[in-house]
Design an enzyme around this catalytic site. Structure first.
Site, PDB file in Angstrom:
ATOM      1  N   ASP A  35       0.866  -1.170   0.000  1.00  0.00           N
ATOM      2  CA  ASP A  35       0.000   0.000   0.000  1.00  0.00           C
ATOM      3  C   ASP A  35       0.910   1.230   0.000  1.00  0.00           C
ATOM      4  O   ASP A  35       2.106   1.130   0.303  1.00  0.00           O
ATOM      5  CB  ASP A  35      -0.884  -0.039   1.253  1.00  0.00           C
ATOM      6  CG  ASP A  35      -1.684   1.226   1.442  1.00  0.00           C
ATOM      7  OD1 ASP A  35      -2.408   1.618   0.513  1.00  0.00           O
ATOM      8  OD2 ASP A  35      -1.564   1.835   2.524  1.00  0.00           O
ATOM      9  N   ASP A 192      -1.588  -0.698   6.238  1.00  0.00           N
ATOM     10  CA  ASP A 192      -1.733   0.006   7.512  1.00  0.00           C
ATOM     11  C   ASP A 192      -3.188   0.232   7.885  1.00  0.00           C
ATOM     12  O   ASP A 192      -3.463   0.861   8.908  1.00  0.00           O
ATOM     13  CB  ASP A 192      -1.037   1.377   7.440  1.00  0.00           C
ATOM     14  CG  ASP A 192      -1.804   2.358   6.569  1.00  0.00           C
ATOM     15  OD1 ASP A 192      -2.186   3.433   7.058  1.00  0.00           O
ATOM     16  OD2 ASP A 192      -2.046   2.044   5.384  1.00  0.00           O
TER      17      ASP A 192
END
Length: 219
Positions: A35, A192
């Protein structure tokens, strides 16, 4: 391990490669998918200020906890959700455009998350495939990678523009794996946010919550 459970697992229940970016990876791993926001680069404070600037003229609210719960979702989807939830008849496309304009005006303020960046470089040097899979749009993602000095590191980048369904659907991660030429089972996702954990689980990929690596596990 079910990816969406990562945020609730104590460190003692994590594999070594989930607990530390310096630990050896499982031998069957061939590709790593990262990500971007909150994983490779610390953009979240800048994003939040941009949202505040874009939402305030419309009387829309976005508490910080709610902001983090929506991390990974496309900007237009977030604007649409907030308008619907708060019964505000505003143009969510225009709000999203205003938010991105505010963000890009301050993109120089973003910072690299060095433990994760170091892992990408080590993995690439070891011959593993690496890629970015972001819920952001390509024009923003490209500028973020450039601002962080990471453009040359990633030949494969999958964005919101490339898929019909963003996170928590698995589409973005599956596309990144396909472009790397690696099966989902041979990939590890680095994330996250809860939507990203869910997307990795839906893609049948192993996942790492990187927040403890840089002290952001309370977000």
């Amino acid at each position: 391990m079910l990816a969406s459970s990562l945020a609730h697992r104590p460190p003692s229940q994590l594999a070594a490669w989930q607990a530390s970016p310096e630990a050896p990876l499982p031998p069957d791993v061939a590709g790593l998918i990262f990500d971007l926001d909150g994983t490779l680069v610390d953009t979240m404070p800048v994003h939040y200020r941009a949202w505040m600037a874009a939402l305030e003229p419309h009387g829309l609210k976005l508490p910080e906890a709610r902001f983090y719960s929506l991390a990974g979702a496309p900007t237009v989807k977030i604007a649409e959700t907030l308008c619907r939830e708060q019964a505000v008849a505003a143009d969510h496309q225009a709000i999203a455009a205003q938010k991105e304009a505010h963000y890009l005006a301050h993109i120089a303020e973003i910072k690299r998350i060095e433990p994760v960046v170091a892992l990408t470089k080590a993995a690439s040097a070891a011959g593993l495939k690496i890629s970015v899979a972001s819920g952001g749009h390509r024009n923003v993602v490209s500028r973020q990678l450039a601002a962080a000095g990471l453009t040359e590191l990633f030949a494969v980048v999958a964005c919101a523009d490339d898929v019909e369904h963003g996170k928590p659907a698995p589409d973005t991660f599956l596309l990144a794996a396909t472009r790397m030429g690696v099966s989902p089972q041979a990939c590890i996702v680095y994330e996250d946010a809860e939507l990203g954990f869910q997307a990795a689980g839906a893609a049948n990929m192993r996942c790492v919550d990187v927040r403890p690596w840089y002290g952001a596990a309370n977000k």
